[in-house]
Design a protein around this motif. Structure first.
Motif, mmCIF file in Angstrom:
data_model
loop_
_atom_site.group_PDB
_atom_site.id
_atom_site.type_symbol
_atom_site.label_atom_id
_atom_site.label_comp_id
_atom_site.label_asym_id
_atom_site.label_seq_id
_atom_site.Cartn_x
_atom_site.Cartn_y
_atom_site.Cartn_z
ATOM 1 N N GLU A 25 0.826 -1.213 0.000
ATOM 2 C CA GLU A 25 0.000 0.000 0.000
ATOM 3 C C GLU A 25 0.860 1.264 0.000
ATOM 4 O OE1 GLU A 25 -3.296 0.405 -0.352
ATOM 5 O OE2 GLU A 25 -3.320 -1.753 -0.716
ATOM 6 N N PHE A 26 1.983 1.164 0.656
ATOM 7 C CA PHE A 26 2.874 2.330 0.712
ATOM 8 C C PHE A 26 3.511 2.605 -0.655
ATOM 9 C CE2 PHE A 26 2.702 1.924 5.321
ATOM 10 C CZ PHE A 26 2.791 3.235 5.745
ATOM 11 N N THR A 27 3.713 1.583 -1.460
ATOM 12 C CA THR A 27 4.367 1.756 -2.757
ATOM 13 C C THR A 27 3.382 1.939 -3.904
ATOM 14 O OG1 THR A 27 4.504 -0.645 -3.030
ATOM 15 C CG2 THR A 27 6.437 0.495 -2.116
ATOM 16 N N ARG A 28 2.087 1.901 -3.670
ATOM 17 C CA ARG A 28 1.097 2.101 -4.733
ATOM 18 C C ARG A 28 1.095 3.570 -5.125
ATOM 19 N NH1 ARG A 28 -5.100 1.668 -3.983
ATOM 20 N NH2 ARG A 28 -4.362 1.541 -1.877
ATOM 21 N N SER A 29 1.127 3.844 -6.399
ATOM 22 C CA SER A 29 1.191 5.211 -6.922
ATOM 23 C C SER A 29 -0.156 5.891 -6.815
ATOM 24 C CB SER A 29 1.611 5.198 -8.396
ATOM 25 O OG SER A 29 2.948 4.805 -8.484
ATOM 26 N N SER A 30 -0.075 7.205 -6.599
ATOM 27 C CA SER A 30 -1.260 8.046 -6.530
ATOM 28 C C SER A 30 -0.928 9.354 -7.238
ATOM 29 C CB SER A 30 -1.628 8.389 -5.092
ATOM 30 O OG SER A 30 -1.804 7.251 -4.309
ATOM 31 N N VAL A 31 -1.972 10.034 -7.660
ATOM 32 C CA VAL A 31 -1.783 11.338 -8.275
ATOM 33 C C VAL A 31 -1.893 12.365 -7.165
ATOM 34 C CG1 VAL A 31 -2.691 12.989 -9.943
ATOM 35 C CG2 VAL A 31 -2.752 10.549 -10.447
ATOM 36 N N LEU A 32 -0.829 13.191 -7.013
ATOM 37 C CA LEU A 32 -0.784 14.201 -5.959
ATOM 38 C C LEU A 32 -0.694 15.577 -6.595
ATOM 39 C CD1 LEU A 32 1.761 12.556 -3.500
ATOM 40 C CD2 LEU A 32 -0.709 12.535 -3.376
ATOM 41 N N SER A 33 -1.424 16.514 -6.066
ATOM 42 C CA SER A 33 -1.415 17.881 -6.575
ATOM 43 C C SER A 33 -0.478 18.698 -5.698
ATOM 44 C CB SER A 33 -2.821 18.457 -6.533
ATOM 45 O OG SER A 33 -2.779 19.826 -6.844
ATOM 46 N N PRO A 42 4.079 7.431 -4.971
ATOM 47 C CA PRO A 42 3.411 6.682 -3.903
ATOM 48 C C PRO A 42 3.175 7.591 -2.685
ATOM 49 C CG PRO A 42 5.449 5.568 -4.586
ATOM 50 C CD PRO A 42 5.385 6.863 -5.297
ATOM 51 N N LEU A 43 1.933 7.766 -2.308
ATOM 52 C CA LEU A 43 1.560 8.634 -1.186
ATOM 53 C C LEU A 43 2.135 8.108 0.129
ATOM 54 C CD1 LEU A 43 -0.034 11.008 -0.025
ATOM 55 C CD2 LEU A 43 -1.991 9.471 0.164
ATOM 56 N N GLY A 44 2.138 6.811 0.329
ATOM 57 C CA GLY A 44 2.666 6.206 1.554
ATOM 58 C C GLY A 44 4.148 6.495 1.728
ATOM 59 N N MET A 45 4.886 6.451 0.588
ATOM 60 C CA MET A 45 6.328 6.708 0.671
ATOM 61 C C MET A 45 6.585 8.184 0.976
ATOM 62 S SD MET A 45 7.692 3.855 0.485
ATOM 63 C CE MET A 45 9.400 3.962 0.121
ATOM 64 N N VAL A 46 5.777 9.077 0.420
ATOM 65 C CA VAL A 46 5.926 10.509 0.702
ATOM 66 C C VAL A 46 5.663 10.770 2.180
ATOM 67 C CG1 VAL A 46 4.924 12.792 0.258
ATOM 68 C CG2 VAL A 46 5.391 11.251 -1.649
ATOM 69 N N MET A 47 4.600 10.191 2.711
ATOM 70 C CA MET A 47 4.283 10.384 4.124
ATOM 71 C C MET A 47 5.360 9.779 5.028
ATOM 72 S SD MET A 47 1.658 12.194 3.982
ATOM 73 C CE MET A 47 0.996 12.251 5.597
ATOM 74 N N LEU A 48 5.870 8.608 4.631
ATOM 75 C CA LEU A 48 6.943 7.963 5.378
ATOM 76 C C LEU A 48 8.203 8.823 5.344
ATOM 77 C CD1 LEU A 48 6.950 5.367 6.988
ATOM 78 C CD2 LEU A 48 7.968 4.214 5.037
ATOM 79 N N LEU A 49 8.527 9.386 4.169
ATOM 80 C CA LEU A 49 9.694 10.254 4.023
ATOM 81 C C LEU A 49 9.529 11.515 4.885
ATOM 82 C CD1 LEU A 49 12.387 10.821 2.585
ATOM 83 C CD2 LEU A 49 11.076 11.959 0.798
#
Length: 163
Positions: A25-33, A42-49
């Motif tokens: 789930e952390f590595t699934r890509s999402s579109v972020l504005s 990946p939203l999970g990786m951004v939040m983790l970072l």
């Protein structure tokens, strides 16, 4: 270890375990504005970072504050020791002054006592000489009275026994 440090380590371990269990789930890509553009990450990786960056900043600021506090504490400890040494030296100086003062007072007292003893001995000698003189005068007066009495007795006896 302190309770805060243990709590921080436990939280980091729990987040790492959560990320490891949900890695898909952390590595699934999402579109972020981003406001002016959109990106696909990946939203999970951004939040983790962001969590890792916040943790590193927190640890760095904590380390900086503790080291600054430690340096300041050591500085104050050195200043305190310097002040304590000054106080000890001042106290030793006061004790030395007090000892010198007491020695001077003791010497002065001994000198006064010696002078008083000398004066007392002189007065005692004068009194003794005056007493001896008075005794001699008393002896002379007594002898003169005795002589007068003997003369009177001799005259009275001579008048009573005419030969």
């Amino acid at each position: 270890m302190r309770a805060r440090t243990i709590f921080l380590i436990v939280c980091i371990v729990l987040v790492a375990a959560f990320a490891a269990l949900n890695v898909d789930e952390f590595t699934r890509s999402s579109v972020l504005s981003l406001g002016f553009t959109t990106i696909q990450v990946p939203l999970g990786m951004v939040m983790l970072l962001l969590l890792v960056i916040a943790t590193v900043v927190f640890l760095a600021s904590t380390l900086y504050m503790q080291s600054a506090n430690l340096i300041e504490t050591r500085k104050y400890a050195r200043e305190l020791n310097a002040q304590r040494e000054l106080a000890d030296k001042a106290e030793a100086s006061r004790f030395t002054e007090l000892r010198n003062y007491l020695e001077a007072q003791s010497t002065a007292t001994l000198q006064r006592e010696a002078a008083n003893a000398t004066v007392l001995a002189e007065r005692l000698a004068q009194t003794q000489a005056a007493l001896v003189q008075r005794l001699e005068q008393s002896d002379n007066a007594t002898a003169a009275y005795m002589g007068q009495l003997e003369d009177r007795l001799d005259r009275n006896i001579g008048l009573a026994n005419p030969r």
